[in-house]
Design a protein around this motif. Structure first.
Motif, PDB file in Angstrom:
ATOM      1  N   CYS A 118       0.832  -1.210   0.000  1.00 48.31           N
ATOM      2  CA  CYS A 118       0.000   0.000   0.000  1.00 48.31           C
ATOM      3  C   CYS A 118       0.869   1.264   0.000  1.00 48.31           C
ATOM      4  O   CYS A 118       0.594   2.216  -0.731  1.00 48.31           O
ATOM      5  CB  CYS A 118      -0.933  -0.012   1.204  1.00 48.31           C
ATOM      6  N   ILE A 119       1.923   1.266   0.788  1.00 51.54           N
ATOM      7  CA  ILE A 119       2.800   2.443   0.833  1.00 51.54           C
ATOM      8  C   ILE A 119       3.554   2.586  -0.487  1.00 51.54           C
ATOM      9  O   ILE A 119       3.736   3.695  -0.992  1.00 51.54           O
ATOM     10  CB  ILE A 119       3.752   2.372   2.044  1.00 51.54           C
ATOM     11  N   ASN A 120       3.964   1.455  -1.076  1.00 54.37           N
ATOM     12  CA  ASN A 120       4.604   1.513  -2.392  1.00 54.37           C
ATOM     13  C   ASN A 120       3.661   2.168  -3.405  1.00 54.37           C
ATOM     14  O   ASN A 120       4.082   2.974  -4.239  1.00 54.37           O
ATOM     15  CB  ASN A 120       4.971   0.110  -2.874  1.00 54.37           C
ATOM     16  N   THR A 121       2.374   1.808  -3.317  1.00 48.04           N
ATOM     17  CA  THR A 121       1.362   2.382  -4.217  1.00 48.04           C
ATOM     18  C   THR A 121       1.176   3.871  -3.940  1.00 48.04           C
ATOM     19  O   THR A 121       1.028   4.671  -4.869  1.00 48.04           O
ATOM     20  CB  THR A 121       0.023   1.635  -4.058  1.00 48.04           C
ATOM     21  N   MET A 122       1.216   4.229  -2.665  1.00 46.16           N
ATOM     22  CA  MET A 122       1.075   5.629  -2.280  1.00 46.16           C
ATOM     23  C   MET A 122       2.192   6.461  -2.916  1.00 46.16           C
ATOM     24  O   MET A 122       1.959   7.556  -3.420  1.00 46.16           O
ATOM     25  CB  MET A 122       1.128   5.745  -0.752  1.00 46.16           C
ATOM     26  N   VAL A 123       3.407   5.902  -2.948  1.00 44.01           N
ATOM     27  CA  VAL A 123       4.550   6.614  -3.514  1.00 44.01           C
ATOM     28  C   VAL A 123       4.503   6.612  -5.047  1.00 44.01           C
ATOM     29  O   VAL A 123       4.746   7.639  -5.681  1.00 44.01           O
ATOM     30  CB  VAL A 123       5.878   5.985  -3.009  1.00 44.01           C
ATOM     31  N   GLU A 124       4.148   5.454  -5.639  1.00 41.31           N
ATOM     32  CA  GLU A 124       4.186   5.332  -7.100  1.00 41.31           C
ATOM     33  C   GLU A 124       2.989   5.977  -7.801  1.00 41.31           C
ATOM     34  O   GLU A 124       3.146   6.687  -8.791  1.00 41.31           O
ATOM     35  CB  GLU A 124       4.250   3.850  -7.509  1.00 41.31           C
ATOM     36  N   LEU A 125       1.785   5.729  -7.312  1.00 36.31           N
ATOM     37  CA  LEU A 125       0.589   6.138  -8.052  1.00 36.31           C
ATOM     38  C   LEU A 125      -0.224   7.278  -7.438  1.00 36.31           C
ATOM     39  O   LEU A 125      -0.831   8.056  -8.172  1.00 36.31           O
ATOM     40  CB  LEU A 125      -0.338   4.922  -8.232  1.00 36.31           C
ATOM     41  N   ALA A 126      -0.273   7.350  -6.113  1.00 39.51           N
ATOM     42  CA  ALA A 126      -1.162   8.328  -5.471  1.00 39.51           C
ATOM     43  C   ALA A 126      -0.908   9.776  -5.889  1.00 39.51           C
ATOM     44  O   ALA A 126      -1.863  10.543  -6.022  1.00 39.51           O
ATOM     45  CB  ALA A 126      -1.099   8.187  -3.949  1.00 39.51           C
ATOM     46  N   PRO A 127       0.355  10.182  -6.127  1.00 40.04           N
ATOM     47  CA  PRO A 127       0.568  11.589  -6.494  1.00 40.04           C
ATOM     48  C   PRO A 127      -0.115  12.015  -7.793  1.00 40.04           C
ATOM     49  O   PRO A 127      -0.382  13.208  -7.990  1.00 40.04           O
ATOM     50  CB  PRO A 127       2.104  11.693  -6.636  1.00 40.04           C
ATOM     51  N   HIS A 128      -0.405  11.062  -8.702  1.00 38.35           N
ATOM     52  CA  HIS A 128      -1.020  11.451  -9.973  1.00 38.35           C
ATOM     53  C   HIS A 128      -2.241  10.613 -10.348  1.00 38.35           C
ATOM     54  O   HIS A 128      -2.651  10.612 -11.502  1.00 38.35           O
ATOM     55  CB  HIS A 128       0.023  11.403 -11.102  1.00 38.35           C
ATOM     56  N   ASP A 129      -2.811   9.898  -9.366  1.00 32.21           N
ATOM     57  CA  ASP A 129      -4.026   9.121  -9.630  1.00 32.21           C
ATOM     58  C   ASP A 129      -4.942   9.225  -8.411  1.00 32.21           C
ATOM     59  O   ASP A 129      -4.656   8.661  -7.353  1.00 32.21           O
ATOM     60  CB  ASP A 129      -3.678   7.659  -9.917  1.00 32.21           C
ATOM     61  N   GLU A 130      -6.032   9.963  -8.570  1.00 28.24           N
ATOM     62  CA  GLU A 130      -6.915  10.257  -7.440  1.00 28.24           C
ATOM     63  C   GLU A 130      -7.479   9.002  -6.794  1.00 28.24           C
ATOM     64  O   GLU A 130      -7.599   8.930  -5.570  1.00 28.24           O
ATOM     65  CB  GLU A 130      -8.064  11.159  -7.897  1.00 28.24           C
ATOM     66  N   LYS A 131      -7.810   7.985  -7.602  1.00 30.24           N
ATOM     67  CA  LYS A 131      -8.371   6.756  -7.041  1.00 30.24           C
ATOM     68  C   LYS A 131      -7.402   6.120  -6.050  1.00 30.24           C
ATOM     69  O   LYS A 131      -7.792   5.715  -4.954  1.00 30.24           O
ATOM     70  CB  LYS A 131      -8.703   5.756  -8.149  1.00 30.24           C
ATOM     71  N   PHE A 132      -6.121   6.053  -6.419  1.00 37.66           N
ATOM     72  CA  PHE A 132      -5.145   5.417  -5.547  1.00 37.66           C
ATOM     73  C   PHE A 132      -4.728   6.331  -4.400  1.00 37.66           C
ATOM     74  O   PHE A 132      -4.340   5.852  -3.333  1.00 37.66           O
ATOM     75  CB  PHE A 132      -3.952   4.898  -6.357  1.00 37.66           C
ATOM     76  N   GLU A 133      -4.855   7.620  -4.593  1.00 36.92           N
ATOM     77  CA  GLU A 133      -4.669   8.556  -3.476  1.00 36.92           C
ATOM     78  C   GLU A 133      -5.715   8.263  -2.398  1.00 36.92           C
ATOM     79  O   GLU A 133      -5.393   8.161  -1.217  1.00 36.92           O
ATOM     80  CB  GLU A 133      -4.815  10.001  -3.974  1.00 36.92           C
TER      81      GLU A 133
END
Length: 196
Positions: A106-121
């Motif tokens: 989940c934290i890996n996803t937060m770093v990789e995708l959350a900054p530019h994908d609202e769903k994963f944020e």
């Protein structure tokens, strides 16, 4: 009449989760997924949708499992201080035991995708908030038992511990000296005996 799926959906989703966890979203190709999951692209599309939908399903599987595991670990001790100490120590021990640090999916996803994908944020933030509630419930148990001071702000302390946990998980990916990590955890855990 719809055909019965010839594969165990949960097993192939687990396989996808492990692969995404190892490589991340962008570095995982559909060919990688078909090889690891043991099913063909049409079956992936039929069962899960496109790659992003499969990733979301894998992330949701992980966060549900992870939250359940964290709750169980914290409830496994009568002492709340021992529970948090054992939990943080287990996070470190697991990372150093691995050949290569995978960190938290989940934290890996937060770093990789959350900054530019609202769903994963939103998904990663929801997981942080859910873990914070589990931490808060554990702290409140310590207050009720008399182990922790009554003046402690359980919600604020839980959030501080979650921020520390996320930072710890990220820094472990660079394999710092063990003493550096152990000292940081020891200081973090003193928050449990301080009135916030």
């Amino acid at each position: 009449m719809a055909r019965t799926r010839e594969f165990d959906e949960q097993k192939v989703l687990e396989a996808a989760m492990e692969l995404f966890w190892e490589k991340g979203y962008e570095a995982t190709s559909l060919s990688d997924l078909t090889a690891r999951m043991g099913i063909q692209r049409p079956s992936i599309y039929s069962a899960f949708g496109d790659k992003k939908e499969l990733f979301e399903a894998a992330l949701r599987r992980y966060t549900m499992s992870r939250a359940s595991d964290v709750r169980a670990r914290l409830q496994n001790h009568s002492s709340v201080i021992e529970a948090f100490s054992a939990y943080f120590e287990s996070v470190v021990a697991e990372e150093y035991a691995e050949d290569r640090s995978r960190g938290c999916f989940c934290i890996n996803t937060m770093v990789e995708l959350a900054p530019h994908d609202e769903k994963f944020e939103i998904l990663t933030r929801e997981h942080q908030m859910y873990l914070s509630v589990i931490f808060q419930e554990t702290i409140e148990r310590g207050i009720q038992s008399g182990e922790l001071k009554r003046g402690i702000n359980a919600k604020a302390l839980a959030q501080a511990l979650i921020v520390s946990l996320i930072g710890l998980t990220v820094i472990l990916k660079s394999r710092p000296e063990r003493s550096f990590v152990d000292q940081a955890i020891a200081v973090t855990l003193t928050l449990l005996t301080t009135t916030i």
